[in-house]
Write a protein that holds these residues in place. Sequence first.
Motif, PDB file in Angstrom:
ATOM      1  N   CYS A  99      26.814  15.561  36.088  1.00 16.69           N
ATOM      2  CA  CYS A  99      26.396  16.294  34.902  1.00 16.69           C
ATOM      3  C   CYS A  99      26.595  17.777  35.161  1.00 16.69           C
ATOM      4  O   CYS A  99      26.436  18.233  36.285  1.00 16.69           O
ATOM      5  CB  CYS A  99      24.921  15.987  34.627  1.00 16.69           C
ATOM      6  N   VAL A 100      26.937  18.543  34.111  1.00 17.92           N
ATOM      7  CA  VAL A 100      27.082  19.990  34.254  1.00 17.92           C
ATOM      8  C   VAL A 100      26.298  20.680  33.137  1.00 17.92           C
ATOM      9  O   VAL A 100      26.464  20.345  31.972  1.00 17.92           O
ATOM     10  CB  VAL A 100      28.559  20.437  34.180  1.00 17.92           C
ATOM     11  N   GLU A 101      25.459  21.619  33.541  1.00 14.78           N
ATOM     12  CA  GLU A 101      24.773  22.477  32.578  1.00 14.78           C
ATOM     13  C   GLU A 101      25.477  23.819  32.605  1.00 14.78           C
ATOM     14  O   GLU A 101      25.691  24.396  33.665  1.00 14.78           O
ATOM     15  CB  GLU A 101      23.305  22.671  32.968  1.00 14.78           C
ATOM     16  N   MET A 102      25.856  24.321  31.428  1.00 16.72           N
ATOM     17  CA  MET A 102      26.555  25.597  31.323  1.00 16.72           C
ATOM     18  C   MET A 102      25.619  26.583  30.646  1.00 16.72           C
ATOM     19  O   MET A 102      25.184  26.346  29.527  1.00 16.72           O
ATOM     20  CB  MET A 102      27.846  25.426  30.536  1.00 16.72           C
ATOM     21  N   VAL A 113      26.884  27.815  36.025  1.00 20.00           N
ATOM     22  CA  VAL A 113      26.804  26.376  35.799  1.00 20.00           C
ATOM     23  C   VAL A 113      25.908  25.749  36.858  1.00 20.00           C
ATOM     24  O   VAL A 113      25.780  26.257  37.967  1.00 20.00           O
ATOM     25  CB  VAL A 113      28.196  25.700  35.810  1.00 20.00           C
ATOM     26  N   ASN A 114      25.284  24.662  36.478  1.00 21.83           N
ATOM     27  CA  ASN A 114      24.468  23.869  37.389  1.00 21.83           C
ATOM     28  C   ASN A 114      25.063  22.469  37.387  1.00 21.83           C
ATOM     29  O   ASN A 114      25.058  21.799  36.349  1.00 21.83           O
ATOM     30  CB  ASN A 114      23.010  23.848  36.929  1.00 21.83           C
ATOM     31  N   VAL A 115      25.591  22.030  38.517  1.00 27.02           N
ATOM     32  CA  VAL A 115      26.265  20.739  38.624  1.00 27.02           C
ATOM     33  C   VAL A 115      25.342  19.748  39.334  1.00 27.02           C
ATOM     34  O   VAL A 115      24.892  20.006  40.448  1.00 27.02           O
ATOM     35  CB  VAL A 115      27.596  20.860  39.406  1.00 27.02           C
ATOM     36  N   THR A 116      25.063  18.624  38.680  1.00 31.93           N
ATOM     37  CA  THR A 116      24.345  17.522  39.315  1.00 31.93           C
ATOM     38  C   THR A 116      25.396  16.607  39.918  1.00 31.93           C
ATOM     39  O   THR A 116      26.338  16.206  39.236  1.00 31.93           O
ATOM     40  CB  THR A 116      23.505  16.736  38.285  1.00 31.93           C
TER      41      THR A 116
END
Length: 82
Positions: free
Chosen positions: A73-76, A13-16
């Motif tokens: 925001c989270v990119e999975m 995951v990439n968390v903003t």
Amino acid sequence: MKMNWEPFIGYMVNVTMHENYGLTFDSKNDQTLYEIVFKTGKLLSAYEDGLLLETTRENHKVNIFIPHTSVKCVEMFDIKGD
């Protein structure tokens, strides 16, 4: 709205983050440059108050706890972390 994070445990995951860092780069114009903060890693667990990620820095495993209040925001990614 509450999200069920369980299906994404083990995924990258990439968390903003909501928090930004301000750096003054031009005192003549009194302008501030804001750097957006990201945290990236394998989602280890999800708790009532935040997310626990694991990443590697300088050949060491690092755990990162991110409170839900800091998540913008989270990119999975559809890949499992190592």
